[in-house]
Scaffold this motif. Structure first.
Motif, mmCIF file in Angstrom:
data_model
loop_
_atom_site.group_PDB
_atom_site.id
_atom_site.type_symbol
_atom_site.label_atom_id
_atom_site.label_comp_id
_atom_site.label_asym_id
_atom_site.label_seq_id
_atom_site.Cartn_x
_atom_site.Cartn_y
_atom_site.Cartn_z
ATOM 1 N N MET A 1 0.851 -1.195 0.000
ATOM 2 C CA MET A 1 0.000 0.000 0.000
ATOM 3 C C MET A 1 0.890 1.250 0.000
ATOM 4 O O MET A 1 1.894 1.295 0.684
ATOM 5 N N SER A 2 0.510 2.227 -0.808
ATOM 6 C CA SER A 2 1.342 3.426 -0.872
ATOM 7 C C SER A 2 1.181 4.254 0.405
ATOM 8 O O SER A 2 0.192 4.115 1.135
ATOM 9 N N VAL A 3 2.164 5.112 0.633
ATOM 10 C CA VAL A 3 2.149 5.948 1.819
ATOM 11 C C VAL A 3 0.898 6.847 1.820
ATOM 12 O O VAL A 3 0.223 7.021 2.833
ATOM 13 N N MET A 4 0.560 7.382 0.633
ATOM 14 C CA MET A 4 -0.606 8.252 0.515
ATOM 15 C C MET A 4 -1.891 7.523 0.916
ATOM 16 O O MET A 4 -2.713 8.042 1.664
ATOM 17 N N ALA A 5 -2.029 6.288 0.418
ATOM 18 C CA ALA A 5 -3.232 5.516 0.722
ATOM 19 C C ALA A 5 -3.322 5.244 2.220
ATOM 20 O O ALA A 5 -4.406 5.268 2.801
ATOM 21 N N MET A 6 -2.160 4.996 2.861
ATOM 22 C CA MET A 6 -2.165 4.702 4.290
ATOM 23 C C MET A 6 -2.603 5.908 5.113
ATOM 24 O O MET A 6 -3.293 5.780 6.112
ATOM 25 N N THR A 7 -2.175 7.093 4.687
ATOM 26 C CA THR A 7 -2.408 8.267 5.520
ATOM 27 C C THR A 7 -3.734 8.983 5.190
ATOM 28 O O THR A 7 -4.149 9.855 5.928
ATOM 29 N N THR A 8 -4.406 8.553 4.098
ATOM 30 C CA THR A 8 -5.659 9.228 3.736
ATOM 31 C C THR A 8 -6.726 9.209 4.844
ATOM 32 O O THR A 8 -7.308 10.253 5.140
ATOM 33 N N PRO A 9 -6.981 8.051 5.482
ATOM 34 C CA PRO A 9 -7.994 8.078 6.554
ATOM 35 C C PRO A 9 -7.631 9.066 7.668
ATOM 36 O O PRO A 9 -8.517 9.702 8.249
ATOM 37 N N VAL A 10 -6.339 9.201 7.961
ATOM 38 C CA VAL A 10 -5.918 10.148 8.996
ATOM 39 C C VAL A 10 -6.175 11.574 8.519
ATOM 40 O O VAL A 10 -6.655 12.425 9.276
ATOM 41 N N ALA A 11 -5.897 11.833 7.232
ATOM 42 C CA ALA A 11 -6.151 13.171 6.679
ATOM 43 C C ALA A 11 -7.618 13.547 6.823
ATOM 44 O O ALA A 11 -7.952 14.667 7.215
ATOM 45 N N MET A 12 -8.513 12.574 6.563
ATOM 46 C CA MET A 12 -9.953 12.835 6.663
ATOM 47 C C MET A 12 -10.349 13.264 8.068
ATOM 48 O O MET A 12 -11.326 13.983 8.255
ATOM 49 N N GLY A 13 -9.621 12.781 9.067
ATOM 50 C CA GLY A 13 -9.927 13.177 10.441
ATOM 51 C C GLY A 13 -9.164 14.421 10.869
ATOM 52 O O GLY A 13 -9.721 15.320 11.491
ATOM 53 N N TYR A 14 -7.868 14.472 10.522
ATOM 54 C CA TYR A 14 -7.013 15.548 11.035
ATOM 55 C C TYR A 14 -7.342 16.906 10.420
ATOM 56 O O TYR A 14 -7.268 17.926 11.112
ATOM 57 N N ILE A 15 -7.682 16.933 9.121
ATOM 58 C CA ILE A 15 -7.937 18.235 8.504
ATOM 59 C C ILE A 15 -9.168 18.915 9.142
ATOM 60 O O ILE A 15 -9.046 20.030 9.641
ATOM 61 N N PRO A 16 -10.333 18.244 9.193
ATOM 62 C CA PRO A 16 -11.480 18.927 9.827
ATOM 63 C C PRO A 16 -11.275 19.199 11.319
ATOM 64 O O PRO A 16 -11.630 20.278 11.804
ATOM 65 N N LEU A 17 -10.679 18.236 12.061
ATOM 66 C CA LEU A 17 -10.503 18.469 13.501
ATOM 67 C C LEU A 17 -9.466 19.556 13.754
ATOM 68 O O LEU A 17 -9.583 20.347 14.691
ATOM 69 N N GLY A 18 -8.443 19.610 12.898
ATOM 70 C CA GLY A 18 -7.466 20.688 12.987
ATOM 71 C C GLY A 18 -8.119 22.030 12.690
ATOM 72 O O GLY A 18 -7.816 23.043 13.330
#
Lengths: 222, 109
Positions: A1-18
């Motif tokens: 799995m690519s690094v981008m694919a791994m971190t996408t679920p975190v992005a979905m949470g971190y961007i709005p909560l940030g």
């Protein structure tokens, strides 16, 4: 799995909560760049949210440091399962991985395949912090312009604690910590309502010590 | 929060405490692993402290208005149910918070 694919679920949470964090921080009266500084330097969501009302009330630095200690105590035990898999060198890489060990980065790193390169680990950790800082910056810039007053938006911290409690409950070894905490808080609230949290924590640690001393016979102690 | 020195000092203090906690197992991992008591405390405390923080925050929020603890209890229950079944932290946090904001601003509470 690519690094981008791994971190996408975190992005979905971190961007709005940030974004919500940056917004609340600026709405509480601070400059926009201080919100970003907090996400770069502290990088621990619950503690950062908790600091907002404390800073607004002008609480002493020691009280803020102690509250951070309590909220982030769980991080003390994260590294134990990653001792072997973190690179020893370069030291800056190791130091950054330790610094950036949030709940989400911890769960990503512990579920990565064994042959994951150190480069991929660092990339995941750095991308996760990028999402958090990006969200914070967006929220701070919105907060600096907008004049919205929605009472109750700071309830996001309670919802965050609810999520963390459910996840701790899922990985529990016994139900005792939950019951001990509820009883301890009830007692502390009756005895010292102004210091209920600190008293309840002390009572819980005492109860944990007693429970474990009873459960482990002398021979088990190494 | 207009005193920049105060806010910057608080940010660095919180950052140092957090880094210290995250670094402790890497500095004292052998010691921690040698003491089963510390490990058992490590299994006990995270759930206990999260429960305490949740209860403490809900009690504090419920005392900030005069309508009883109902909006807090409903919103936290919603967040817990969402997290329990959907396992999506963002959904649980947004769902719980929006429900709370709606209840508080709709004039019911």
């Amino acid at each position: 799995m690519s690094v981008m694919a791994m971190t996408t679920p975190v992005a979905m949470g971190y961007i709005p909560l940030g974004t919500v964090f940056g917004f609340l921080f600026v709405q509480a009266g601070a400059d926009w760049w201080l919100a970003i500084l907090s996400s770069v330097v502290v990088y621990a969501g619950a503690a950062q949210y908790m600091m907002i009302p404390m800073l607004a009330a002008g609480m002493p630095i020691s009280a803020i440091a102690f509250a951070t200690l309590v909220v982030n105590l769980r991080h003390m035990f994260y590294g134990l399962s990653l001792l072997g898999s973190f690179p020893r060198k370069p030291r800056a890489v190791r130091a950054y991985l330790i610094f950036a060990l949030t709940d989400e980065t911890y769960s990503l790193l512990t579920t990565m395949p064994r042959d994951t390169s150190h480069r991929q680990m660092v990339l995941v950790a750095m991308l996760n912090q990028c999402w958090w800082v990006l969200g914070t910056a967006a929220g701070a810039l919105i907060g600096a312009r907008a004049q919205i007053t929605l009472s109750g938006l700071d309830f996001v911290l309670a919802a965050l604690f609810a999520v963390l409690t459910v996840e701790q409950w899922r990985s529990r070894h016994s139900a005792a910590p939950l019951w001990v905490a509820l009883v301890a808080y009830a007692l502390a609230f009756m005895l010292a309502p102004d210091h209920a949290l600190v008293v309840a924590i002390a009572l819980s640690i005492a109860a944990a010590t007693l429970l474990q001393a009873r459960r482990s016979p002398a021979g088990e102690r190494a | 929060m207009t005193d920049v020195t105060y806010v910057v000092t608080a940010i660095f203090a919180a950052g140092l405490v957090t880094l210290g906690l995250r670094a402790l197992p890497f500095i004292a991992g052998d010691w921690l692993n040698k003491h089963p008591f510390v490990q058992r405390l490590g299994r006990f405390l995270p759930l206990a402290i999260m429960t305490l923080l949740l209860v403490h925050y809900v009690v504090g929020a419920a005392q900030s208005h005069e309508h009883g603890p109902w909006p807090e209890l409903v919103a936290v229950a919603l967040a817990i149910v969402l997290q329990w079944f959907a396992r999506n932290p963002l959904l649980s946090i947004v769902g719980g918070t929006l429900a709370y904001v709606a209840m508080r601003n709709a004039g019911w509470f």
